[in-house]
Write a protein that holds these residues in place. Sequence first.
Motif, PDB file in Angstrom:
ATOM      1  N   VAL A   4      23.077   4.249  63.540  1.00  0.00           N
ATOM      2  CA  VAL A   4      24.199   4.736  62.733  1.00  0.00           C
ATOM      3  C   VAL A   4      23.818   6.073  62.117  1.00  0.00           C
ATOM      4  N   LYS A   5      24.680   7.057  62.293  1.00  0.00           N
ATOM      5  CA  LYS A   5      24.518   8.357  61.657  1.00  0.00           C
ATOM      6  C   LYS A   5      25.717   8.570  60.740  1.00  0.00           C
ATOM      7  N   ARG A   6      25.442   8.789  59.475  1.00  0.00           N
ATOM      8  CA  ARG A   6      26.513   8.900  58.489  1.00  0.00           C
ATOM      9  C   ARG A   6      26.632  10.345  58.011  1.00  0.00           C
ATOM     10  N   MET A   7      27.836  10.925  58.191  1.00  0.00           N
ATOM     11  CA  MET A   7      28.141  12.253  57.680  1.00  0.00           C
ATOM     12  C   MET A   7      28.795  12.094  56.316  1.00  0.00           C
ATOM     13  N   VAL A   8      28.138  12.536  55.261  1.00  0.00           N
ATOM     14  CA  VAL A   8      28.614  12.307  53.902  1.00  0.00           C
ATOM     15  C   VAL A   8      29.030  13.632  53.278  1.00  0.00           C
ATOM     16  N   PHE A   9      30.264  13.693  52.768  1.00  0.00           N
ATOM     17  CA  PHE A   9      30.751  14.898  52.110  1.00  0.00           C
ATOM     18  C   PHE A   9      31.815  14.493  51.101  1.00  0.00           C
ATOM     19  N   ARG A  10      32.060  15.361  50.123  1.00  0.00           N
ATOM     20  CA  ARG A  10      32.924  15.012  49.003  1.00  0.00           C
ATOM     21  C   ARG A  10      34.401  15.245  49.293  1.00  0.00           C
ATOM     22  N   GLU A  11      34.752  16.417  49.792  1.00  0.00           N
ATOM     23  CA  GLU A  11      36.152  16.775  50.030  1.00  0.00           C
ATOM     24  C   GLU A  11      36.409  16.883  51.527  1.00  0.00           C
ATOM     25  N   PRO A  12      37.624  16.535  51.989  1.00  0.00           N
ATOM     26  CA  PRO A  12      37.886  16.501  53.431  1.00  0.00           C
ATOM     27  C   PRO A  12      37.621  17.822  54.144  1.00  0.00           C
ATOM     28  N   GLU A  13      37.845  18.953  53.476  1.00  0.00           N
ATOM     29  CA  GLU A  13      37.639  20.245  54.143  1.00  0.00           C
ATOM     30  C   GLU A  13      36.182  20.700  54.148  1.00  0.00           C
ATOM     31  N   HIS A  14      35.296  19.955  53.483  1.00  0.00           N
ATOM     32  CA  HIS A  14      33.891  20.351  53.470  1.00  0.00           C
ATOM     33  C   HIS A  14      33.278  20.330  54.868  1.00  0.00           C
ATOM     34  N   LEU A  15      33.857  19.557  55.763  1.00  0.00           N
ATOM     35  CA  LEU A  15      33.330  19.480  57.129  1.00  0.00           C
ATOM     36  C   LEU A  15      33.796  20.660  57.990  1.00  0.00           C
ATOM     37  N   SER A  16      34.865  21.339  57.573  1.00  0.00           N
ATOM     38  CA  SER A  16      35.483  22.361  58.426  1.00  0.00           C
ATOM     39  C   SER A  16      34.582  23.545  58.741  1.00  0.00           C
ATOM     40  N   PRO A  17      33.881  24.149  57.760  1.00  0.00           N
ATOM     41  CA  PRO A  17      32.990  25.264  58.108  1.00  0.00           C
ATOM     42  C   PRO A  17      31.885  24.851  59.080  1.00  0.00           C
ATOM     43  N   LEU A  18      31.351  23.647  58.899  1.00  0.00           N
ATOM     44  CA  LEU A  18      30.301  23.167  59.797  1.00  0.00           C
ATOM     45  C   LEU A  18      30.828  23.068  61.226  1.00  0.00           C
ATOM     46  N   VAL A  19      32.013  22.480  61.392  1.00  0.00           N
ATOM     47  CA  VAL A  19      32.572  22.303  62.728  1.00  0.00           C
ATOM     48  C   VAL A  19      32.865  23.651  63.386  1.00  0.00           C
ATOM     49  N   ALA A  20      33.461  24.583  62.632  1.00  0.00           N
ATOM     50  CA  ALA A  20      33.762  25.904  63.200  1.00  0.00           C
ATOM     51  C   ALA A  20      32.489  26.620  63.624  1.00  0.00           C
ATOM     52  N   ASP A  21      31.468  26.574  62.774  1.00  0.00           N
ATOM     53  CA  ASP A  21      30.205  27.236  63.112  1.00  0.00           C
ATOM     54  C   ASP A  21      29.511  26.546  64.280  1.00  0.00           C
ATOM     55  N   LEU A  22      29.618  25.217  64.338  1.00  0.00           N
ATOM     56  CA  LEU A  22      29.019  24.481  65.454  1.00  0.00           C
ATOM     57  C   LEU A  22      29.641  24.909  66.774  1.00  0.00           C
ATOM     58  N   TYR A  23      30.960  25.014  66.804  1.00  0.00           N
ATOM     59  CA  TYR A  23      31.624  25.455  68.031  1.00  0.00           C
ATOM     60  C   TYR A  23      31.179  26.869  68.395  1.00  0.00           C
ATOM     61  N   ARG A  24      31.134  27.750  67.444  1.00  0.00           N
ATOM     62  CA  ARG A  24      30.741  29.135  67.722  1.00  0.00           C
ATOM     63  C   ARG A  24      29.312  29.191  68.275  1.00  0.00           C
ATOM     64  N   TRP A  25      28.431  28.402  67.698  1.00  0.00           N
ATOM     65  CA  TRP A  25      27.039  28.308  68.159  1.00  0.00           C
ATOM     66  C   TRP A  25      26.970  27.722  69.558  1.00  0.00           C
ATOM     67  N   TRP A  26      27.750  26.684  69.806  1.00  0.00           N
ATOM     68  CA  TRP A  26      27.778  26.005  71.105  1.00  0.00           C
ATOM     69  C   TRP A  26      28.291  26.939  72.200  1.00  0.00           C
ATOM     70  N   TYR A  27      29.336  27.709  71.871  1.00  0.00           N
ATOM     71  CA  TYR A  27      29.829  28.677  72.849  1.00  0.00           C
ATOM     72  C   TYR A  27      28.732  29.675  73.222  1.00  0.00           C
ATOM     73  N   GLY A  28      27.980  30.115  72.216  1.00  0.00           N
ATOM     74  CA  GLY A  28      26.883  31.031  72.492  1.00  0.00           C
ATOM     75  C   GLY A  28      25.861  30.421  73.430  1.00  0.00           C
ATOM     76  N   LYS A  29      25.569  29.128  73.258  1.00  0.00           N
ATOM     77  CA  LYS A  29      24.632  28.434  74.151  1.00  0.00           C
ATOM     78  C   LYS A  29      25.180  28.332  75.567  1.00  0.00           C
ATOM     79  N   ARG A  30      26.493  28.379  75.693  1.00  0.00           N
ATOM     80  CA  ARG A  30      27.122  28.326  77.018  1.00  0.00           C
ATOM     81  C   ARG A  30      27.235  29.708  77.654  1.00  0.00           C
ATOM     82  N   GLY A  31      26.816  30.732  76.933  1.00  0.00           N
ATOM     83  CA  GLY A  31      26.741  32.047  77.545  1.00  0.00           C
ATOM     84  C   GLY A  31      27.855  32.994  77.185  1.00  0.00           C
ATOM     85  N   PHE A  32      28.680  32.662  76.199  1.00  0.00           N
ATOM     86  CA  PHE A  32      29.692  33.627  75.782  1.00  0.00           C
ATOM     87  C   PHE A  32      29.834  33.570  74.263  1.00  0.00           C
ATOM     88  N   MET A  33      30.177  34.699  73.692  1.00  0.00           N
ATOM     89  CA  MET A  33      30.325  34.810  72.250  1.00  0.00           C
ATOM     90  C   MET A  33      31.767  34.529  71.855  1.00  0.00           C
TER      91      MET A  33
END
Length: 273
Positions: A104-133
């Motif tokens: 079990v991996k638990r993602m803990v945060f206080r407000e619903p939008e607290h996850l949004s910057p992490l997700v956006a940055d994760l996608y941007r980072w992941w795209y870079g790993k796939r070879g495009f910015m």
Amino acid sequence: MNAFYKENLEPGGTLFLVDCQCTWPTTRVGERHFFQHGAVGGVTEEEYLHGGPRVERFLEQMGSSQRRWEPPAPDGESPEAEWGFEPLLGEDVEHFAKHQGYRVKRMVFREPEHLSPLVADLYRWWYGKRGFMSNRLLVESFILMEPWWNLRIGAAPFWMVFNMEPSAKQLEYYLHSRAPYDHIHLMLFAHGVESIGLASIERWQTLLEQARTEGSFIGVDKKAYPSDFSAFARYYKELRKVPGRYPLPPPLSLSQLYGFLKQAGDRYAVSWQ
């Protein structure tokens, strides 16, 4: 439910708990029933319970003789009805995982939008790993979201709770604290009423102007907002017209996710337990 897990999780697989710890004052009306007055949005808990200048102006504008709401007195705090996580559910999941050999991996945060910057940055980072910015941001609003098209157009997704000023501030902070995006596309949930804390269309337009090349609404009739109910059908058609197509990637691996989180350190208001 056991069959679903066994069919879709490999032995020793990981269950993720999205543990939003947002709470709200409530009144108990039964053993397992609570009444919640108000919700996360443009009005604060204090304003729902005790009123204030914004509430007075709003009720007056609506032609009401009241100058504040009169909800039942709260007798406790409960997980917020839309976004809060019920701890008993977590206990059930952990009990099940222990006996079935899952992690079990638990993602803990206080407000619903607290996850949004992490997700956006994760996608941007992941795209870079796939070879495009990725220089494209797709801002999603409440139920208006398109995970599949985010991948097809190479956009980082930034999700907002609603079309209210607190969400506009969250987006504004994100845009000011990150490398600029060339393209920003914005979908807006249409809830149909002029309400306290509503961010005006001019406010959203200002945020779109943070794009270096192009900022555009997706499915939004600026003259009809926030009563633009055709947006629920229009946004998908307009999103398909966004240029650029990328092949769908294989699923993000856990090792990639953990690698990103290790690099991020304590940058986000999210803890992983």
